[in-house]
Structure formats: structure tokens, C-alpha cells
Write an enzyme that holds these catalytic residues in place. Sequence first.
Site, PDB file in Angstrom:
ATOM      1  CE1 TYR A  38      11.982   5.389  20.633  1.00  0.00           C
ATOM      2  CE2 TYR A  38      10.700   4.192  19.626  1.00  0.00           C
ATOM      3  CZ  TYR A  38      10.890   5.339  20.048  1.00  0.00           C
ATOM      4  OH  TYR A  38      10.175   6.327  19.577  1.00  0.00           O
ATOM      5  NE  ARG A  57      15.795   4.720  12.996  1.00  0.00           N
ATOM      6  CZ  ARG A  57      14.432   4.970  12.591  1.00  0.00           C
ATOM      7  NH1 ARG A  57      14.122   6.080  12.197  1.00  0.00           N
ATOM      8  NH2 ARG A  57      13.399   4.185  13.294  1.00  0.00           N
ATOM      9  CG  HIS A 107      22.185  11.504  36.612  1.00  0.00           C
ATOM     10  ND1 HIS A 107      21.710  11.394  38.037  1.00  0.00           N
ATOM     11  CD2 HIS A 107      21.637  12.288  36.101  1.00  0.00           C
ATOM     12  CE1 HIS A 107      20.553  12.150  37.797  1.00  0.00           C
ATOM     13  NE2 HIS A 107      20.310  12.541  36.654  1.00  0.00           N
ATOM     14  CE  LYS A 152      12.241   4.425  16.328  1.00  0.00           C
ATOM     15  NZ  LYS A 152      11.163   5.388  16.611  1.00  0.00           N
ATOM     16  CD  GLU A 184      11.046  14.163  14.459  1.00  0.00           C
ATOM     17  OE1 GLU A 184      10.835  13.254  13.931  1.00  0.00           O
ATOM     18  OE2 GLU A 184      11.729  14.968  15.253  1.00  0.00           O
TER      19      GLU A 184
HETATM   20  N1  PLP Z   1       9.700  11.089  13.963  1.00  0.00           N
HETATM   21  C1  PLP Z   1       9.296  10.492  15.253  1.00  0.00           C
HETATM   22  C2  PLP Z   1       9.509  11.424  16.309  1.00  0.00           C
HETATM   23  C3  PLP Z   1       8.932   9.216  15.426  1.00  0.00           C
HETATM   24  O1  PLP Z   1       8.854   8.839  16.778  1.00  0.00           O
HETATM   25  C4  PLP Z   1       8.994   8.421  14.635  1.00  0.00           C
HETATM   26  C5  PLP Z   1       8.413   6.929  14.800  1.00  0.00           C
HETATM   27  O2  PLP Z   1       8.341   6.617  15.929  1.00  0.00           O
HETATM   28  C6  PLP Z   1       9.088   8.779  13.038  1.00  0.00           C
HETATM   29  C7  PLP Z   1       9.481  10.189  12.977  1.00  0.00           C
HETATM   30  C8  PLP Z   1       8.810   7.966  12.038  1.00  0.00           C
HETATM   31  O3  PLP Z   1      10.016   7.182  11.949  1.00  0.00           O
HETATM   32  P1  PLP Z   1      10.090   5.603  11.121  1.00  0.00           P
HETATM   33  O4  PLP Z   1       9.733   6.088   9.820  1.00  0.00           O
HETATM   34  O5  PLP Z   1      11.588   5.411  11.239  1.00  0.00           O
HETATM   35  O6  PLP Z   1       8.989   4.726  12.005  1.00  0.00           O
END
Ligand code: PLP
Length: 295
Positions: A38, A57, A107, A152, A184
Amino acid sequence: MMPTLGSMLVWINGTISPPEEARISVFDRGFMYGDAVYELVRFFGGEGFGLDLHVERLRSNLARTGIGGFDPDRYPAIAGELLDGLGSGDATVYLQVTRGVQMPRRHLPADDLTPTVVAVASLAKSLEDLERPAGVTVAIHPDLRRVHCDVKATSLLENVLATMSASESGAQEPILEVGGQLTEGASSSIFLVDRGSLRTPRLDEPRPILPGISRRLVVEVAGELGIECREEAVTARELREAGEAFLTSSSRVLAPVTRVDGTEIGSGTAGEVTLRIHRALVERIRGMSALHSGA
Ligand code: PLP
């Protein structure tokens, strides 16, 4: 603030519907396995901030997961359709591509799957309302996620559990930690200010993290402002003792960290370097909207 239903619109495989009527199959692999990737793009005045980077991305994540059958270059047109329907250009557009519906569940994906594409537009603040960054409180939490968090994907159970845990301790966002180093936030990237320079965890160590688009834009604007930005190990203690820190994400853009585990950071409001970066981001967004409106 919880969005009301009238402030959202959903697009599923080409059909737009109000959120309460939006449906997918229970056999969708996105639902069964979190077998989906996503993106979320923030739109201001109809222009997607960093839209090209999000499309790239998504292309990379589709390739890495082997989810085929959707051309990520369609994102802008799908978003445009939703924003027209919503009647506002100030919104977020979330887009999810699942590997598709498979019955019975297995799976191993079947060869002939058609991806399910769901996009949701939700009204969001205008650029004027964003001029003052809203503060955020954070709590340190162990990073128990799968290793490939640079993809993502929608498999976000550990992110959800960490956010619940942070909420129980009175914080809004967990900052994840592994082997004594921060990675993060559960839905954000983290920066701290150290003697006038920015520091943010590396993308590849101590484990792969999401290459955040807003993280990348902050690194760029810091360079333009002559503010050094170091991508290196950051510890929880360094965050607690920092004079300034902030989170970035496409939905929040930039949020100054006001408290870490209940302890105030700096003066408890946005610091000087944070505000400079925030202003530069707002200027970029303004420039992007002006460019496209021909102003
Ligand atoms: N890290 C994680 C785990 C995230 O889910 C997100 C955004 O949803 C980010 C960082 C920030 O990413 P972006 O700046 O691309 O929205």
C-alpha cells in the site's frame, strides 16, 4: 478526529462507492494473509506531495512481492477521480493492492490471480491549517516486527500492538527499538536534533526500515537549508536527551515530539531547527500547488 463517512470515498477495482457500501471478498488474500502492499499520499489543493516518489515506491514493492497486474502509474488518475468525487483537493489517498481473491485459501498463490485495488480518499487539513505543526507524544517500544519492514506491506499486526501499548501509556506513537537502537515509529520516521544537526536511523541498520518519502524530503530540504543530516545509529537515551525531535509521515507531514515516555523534550514545543525544516516543507508544498495552478 475520527473522519465521518461523508468525508471519505472508496474506489474498488474501478468503481467508486461511499465507504459504508465498499465491499471485498473474504477470500481476498489481503484480508486472509495481509498479502498486499500500500501507499498513502497527502494531497494539497489537488496536488500529491511527493506523488512521483510514492508511485516509484509502490512499483518497487509490487515487484519485490511479485504482485502483478496493476500499473502504479494509474495512482494519480485514481486519486484525481476520488478527489473530484470528494469535492476537495485537501485529502489523503490511501491505495492498497492485494494479490487478489483465491478460493479455497492457500498460502501458495495461484498463477492466475487478478489483484484487488482499493483506494480510499479522506478529507484532511488544508495547508493553512498545517502552518503550525501539531506536537506528538511518543513511547519507546521493542521492535517485534517482521524483518522486511522496508516493504510497505499491510501485515501490520506488530505496529498495531505497539501503538495500542503506547496509547495505554498515554503516548500517541511508539518509537521502535531493536538491539539498543531506534528504528522508526509504528507509522512514521524519527529525527532528532543534535547540536544543530539532524540525525535519523539508517535505512538498513539495525534492520531494514521503510524508506519514508517524507523522511527523504526532509533530508533534501535540510541539505538546501545547509543543515547537516546524518543517517546513523540513534539510541532511546539520545532521543530522551535531545533538545528537539520530530516525526515525519505522509499523513502528518512533520510532527514535533513533545514527550518521550512522559519526559518533556526540550521546551515541550517545536524547537528552532524543527520549525525551519517544517517551514521549508510547507514552502515546498506551496510551491508545488502554485506550479500546477500556474500562479
Ligand atoms: N515508517 C512506517 C513504519 C510507516 O508506516 C510510515 C508511514 O506510514 C512511515 C515510516 C513514513 O513514511 P512516509 O513518509 O512515506 O509516509
